[in-house]
Motif scaffolding. Structure first.
Motif, mmCIF file in Angstrom:
data_model
loop_
_atom_site.group_PDB
_atom_site.id
_atom_site.type_symbol
_atom_site.label_atom_id
_atom_site.label_comp_id
_atom_site.label_asym_id
_atom_site.label_seq_id
_atom_site.Cartn_x
_atom_site.Cartn_y
_atom_site.Cartn_z
ATOM 1 N N GLY A 24 9.005 11.098 11.436
ATOM 2 C CA GLY A 24 9.167 10.856 9.996
ATOM 3 C C GLY A 24 7.900 10.702 9.189
ATOM 4 N N ALA A 25 6.793 11.285 9.643
ATOM 5 C CA ALA A 25 5.575 11.258 8.827
ATOM 6 C C ALA A 25 5.829 11.965 7.494
ATOM 7 C CB ALA A 25 4.437 11.950 9.577
ATOM 8 N N THR A 26 5.067 11.591 6.476
ATOM 9 C CA THR A 26 5.204 12.194 5.144
ATOM 10 C C THR A 26 4.440 13.510 5.068
ATOM 11 O OG1 THR A 26 5.385 10.002 4.165
ATOM 12 C CG2 THR A 26 4.703 11.776 2.687
ATOM 13 N N ALA A 27 3.297 13.554 5.723
ATOM 14 C CA ALA A 27 2.441 14.745 5.768
ATOM 15 C C ALA A 27 1.532 14.543 6.977
ATOM 16 C CB ALA A 27 1.624 14.869 4.486
ATOM 17 N N LEU A 28 0.703 15.546 7.267
ATOM 18 C CA LEU A 28 -0.218 15.434 8.402
ATOM 19 C C LEU A 28 -1.621 15.809 7.944
ATOM 20 C CD1 LEU A 28 1.906 17.332 11.141
ATOM 21 C CD2 LEU A 28 1.795 14.844 10.761
ATOM 22 N N ILE A 29 -2.610 15.158 8.527
ATOM 23 C CA ILE A 29 -4.000 15.560 8.294
ATOM 24 C C ILE A 29 -4.477 16.273 9.557
ATOM 25 C CG2 ILE A 29 -6.362 14.794 7.840
ATOM 26 C CD1 ILE A 29 -5.091 12.229 6.558
ATOM 27 N N ALA A 30 -4.867 17.544 9.398
ATOM 28 C CA ALA A 30 -5.409 18.308 10.532
ATOM 29 C C ALA A 30 -6.929 18.264 10.424
ATOM 30 C CB ALA A 30 -4.898 19.745 10.486
ATOM 31 N N VAL B 240 0.859 -1.184 0.000
ATOM 32 C CA VAL B 240 0.000 0.000 0.000
ATOM 33 C C VAL B 240 0.896 1.236 0.000
ATOM 34 C CG1 VAL B 240 -1.584 1.305 1.479
ATOM 35 C CG2 VAL B 240 -1.957 -1.128 1.106
ATOM 36 N N GLU B 241 0.550 2.208 -0.841
ATOM 37 C CA GLU B 241 1.419 3.382 -0.998
ATOM 38 C C GLU B 241 1.340 4.327 0.200
ATOM 39 O OE1 GLU B 241 -0.653 2.246 -3.333
ATOM 40 O OE2 GLU B 241 0.564 1.852 -5.098
ATOM 41 N N VAL B 242 0.126 4.474 0.754
ATOM 42 C CA VAL B 242 -0.087 5.476 1.811
ATOM 43 C C VAL B 242 -0.903 4.864 2.955
ATOM 44 C CG1 VAL B 242 -1.073 7.754 2.340
ATOM 45 C CG2 VAL B 242 -0.186 7.297 0.044
ATOM 46 N N VAL B 243 -0.485 5.142 4.178
ATOM 47 C CA VAL B 243 -1.293 4.777 5.343
ATOM 48 C C VAL B 243 -1.676 6.063 6.068
ATOM 49 C CG1 VAL B 243 -1.224 3.740 7.650
ATOM 50 C CG2 VAL B 243 -0.369 2.460 5.706
ATOM 51 N N THR B 244 -2.964 6.211 6.365
ATOM 52 C CA THR B 244 -3.380 7.285 7.261
ATOM 53 C C THR B 244 -3.850 6.630 8.556
ATOM 54 O OG1 THR B 244 -5.702 7.376 6.530
ATOM 55 C CG2 THR B 244 -4.118 8.713 5.303
ATOM 56 N N THR B 245 -3.728 7.357 9.663
ATOM 57 C CA THR B 245 -4.165 6.785 10.941
ATOM 58 C C THR B 245 -5.136 7.751 11.600
ATOM 59 O OG1 THR B 245 -2.382 7.826 12.204
ATOM 60 C CG2 THR B 245 -1.937 5.630 11.278
ATOM 61 N N GLY B 246 -5.955 7.195 12.500
ATOM 62 C CA GLY B 246 -6.896 8.042 13.222
ATOM 63 C C GLY B 246 -7.169 7.511 14.606
ATOM 64 N N ALA B 247 -7.720 8.377 15.441
ATOM 65 C CA ALA B 247 -8.184 8.008 16.779
ATOM 66 C C ALA B 247 -7.081 7.471 17.671
ATOM 67 C CB ALA B 247 -9.333 7.023 16.675
ATOM 68 N N GLY B 248 -5.880 8.045 17.546
ATOM 69 C CA GLY B 248 -4.808 7.615 18.446
ATOM 70 C C GLY B 248 -3.426 7.972 17.937
ATOM 71 N N ASN B 249 -2.438 7.372 18.597
ATOM 72 C CA ASN B 249 -1.035 7.684 18.363
ATOM 73 C C ASN B 249 -0.334 6.506 17.664
ATOM 74 O OD1 ASN B 249 1.707 8.071 18.647
ATOM 75 N ND2 ASN B 249 1.586 8.824 20.746
ATOM 76 N N ALA C 270 9.750 0.172 5.213
ATOM 77 C CA ALA C 270 9.106 -0.517 4.087
ATOM 78 C C ALA C 270 8.742 0.456 2.959
ATOM 79 C CB ALA C 270 7.859 -1.242 4.587
ATOM 80 N N GLY C 271 8.999 1.735 3.168
ATOM 81 C CA GLY C 271 8.701 2.725 2.120
ATOM 82 C C GLY C 271 7.241 3.145 2.067
ATOM 83 N N VAL C 272 6.480 2.829 3.122
ATOM 84 C CA VAL C 272 5.074 3.265 3.163
ATOM 85 C C VAL C 272 5.039 4.732 3.594
ATOM 86 C CG1 VAL C 272 2.817 2.881 4.259
ATOM 87 C CG2 VAL C 272 4.349 0.936 3.850
ATOM 88 N N LYS C 273 4.267 5.538 2.883
ATOM 89 C CA LYS C 273 4.127 6.947 3.268
ATOM 90 C C LYS C 273 3.048 7.050 4.341
ATOM 91 C CE LYS C 273 5.626 8.572 -1.243
ATOM 92 N NZ LYS C 273 5.486 7.431 -2.177
ATOM 93 N N VAL C 274 3.410 7.655 5.467
ATOM 94 C CA VAL C 274 2.499 7.696 6.614
ATOM 95 C C VAL C 274 1.960 9.115 6.814
ATOM 96 C CG1 VAL C 274 2.209 7.100 9.035
ATOM 97 C CG2 VAL C 274 3.943 5.928 7.680
#
Ligand code: TUI
Length: 314
Positions: free
Chosen positions: A131-137, A90-99, A110-114
């Motif tokens: 080392g996150a790639t970007a952030l979602i606010a 998977v190219e990109v992983v986004t996370t929510g509801a925690g750390n 593994a080269g996954v963009k987080v």
């Protein structure tokens, strides 16, 4: 055409993410958004790892474009799903509801963009360091699990706290919202509620109808007492839950009231027992469209607004 650094980093045409909506954002919806030039995201929600693997494979059979997986960190399956995202490339992983700190090293290797959802400045700084790639606010106008701050105050503060690209989420539904997000310093947007109206969004017709008929004051937040505030449509279920929250009902019983409620909304359109997650902008969702049309339309709407901003300078 509006372009930003996040388009180059991810290899996407438009800086538009589709939010990872639990039980809703499947491989088919994600592929439709990615084929439309945005970033389609499969929601893991509380589903087991095998379901997520299957949805990734479905998405990859429908598109060659990058896709993302959203991991809801309170899920008991989060560890397994973190591994699946690596195994399935998977190219990109986004996370929510925690750390997501405990997964960052493995994903990076593994080269996954987080791209984590952050609801505070402290979390933005931590994710930048790891080392996150970007952030979602994501502001509290959004549907589902909500943080304290609104989009208009969260986005600029996150932009000030990081040198990473920031994606704004919460309350964004059309080109005006996109333009405003860029004005606040964001380089991209994430929309959830608007994509509920997509032809490719496989929710019960009753859910879709509720969104299309929604009015300005149609959502409410429940769940504060248990520490998991959730925004949903003001249905019978939501009102009943709120009443229970203010009663002397024990916490455990209150928790049980919500078990299975998301599935009942998405799959059965059950008004009495279903929890219809929705952002505050539901009232601005006017018609069914393809996911690709939504992506293109909001970005085309934003362009003259951003260009026209000069009219205010005298
Ligand atoms: O996660 C979401 N939206 C969601 S998750 C969900 S499933 C659920 N069901 C019932 C109860 C709770 C969740 C439905 N909608 N959005 C992303 C988001 N992440 N919003 C806020 C946050 C967040 C909150 C705290 C991110 C990080 C964080 O850090 C806390 C910490 O550990 O410091």
């Amino acid at each position: 055409m509006i372009k930003s650094e996040i388009c180059e980093i991810l290899g996407i045409e438009y800086p538009v993410f589709q939010g990872g909506m639990a039980w809703i954002a499947d491989g088919r919806l994600a592929a439709a958004v990615s084929n439309g030039g945005g970033l389609g995201i499969i929601a893991a929600g509380n589903a087991p790892a095998d379901y997520v693997r299957e949805q990734i494979r479905i998405a990859k059979s429908l598109t060659d474009k990058p896709i993302g997986v959203n991991i809801m960190l309170m899920s008991p399956f989060a560890d397994d799903i973190a591994k699946v995202t690596i195994e399935e490339n998977v190219e990109v992983v986004t996370t929510g509801a925690g750390n997501p700190s405990r997964y960052m090293k493995e994903w990076k290797e593994a080269g996954v963009k987080v791209i984590p959802v952050v609801a505070s400045v402290a979390m933005a700084k931590l994710m930048t360091r790891l080392g996150a790639t970007a952030l979602i606010a994501e502001g509290g106008e959004s549907g589902g699990h909500v943080g304290e701050l609104t989009t208009i105050v969260l986005v600029p503060q996150i932009c000030d706290a990081t040198n990473l690209p920031v994606i704004a989420a919460g309350g964004i539904c059309d080109g005006r919202g996109v333009a405003a997000a860029f004005m606040l310093g964001a380089q991209g947007v994430q929309l959830g509620t608007r994509f509920l109206s997509a032809f490719e969004c496989n929710i019960h017709p009753t859910y879709k109808e509720k969104i299309l008929k929604a009015t300005d004051l149609c959502t409410m937040v429940t769940g504060k007492r248990l520490g998991h505030p959730v925004r949903s449509l003001r249905t019978q279920f939501a009102r009943d839950y709120q009443k229970a929250e203010y009663s002397t009902m024990p916490d455990e019983e209150l928790e049980n009231l919500a078990v299975g409620a998301l599935r009942l909304a998405v799959q059965e359109g059950n008004n009495e027992k279903g929890c219809f997650l929705s952002g505050q902008c539901a009232a601005m969702v006017k018609r069914e469209q393809s996911a690709a049309e939504i992506v293109k339309e909001i970005m085309e709407e934003a362009e003259p607004i951003l260009r026209g901003a000069e009219k205010w300078i005298k």
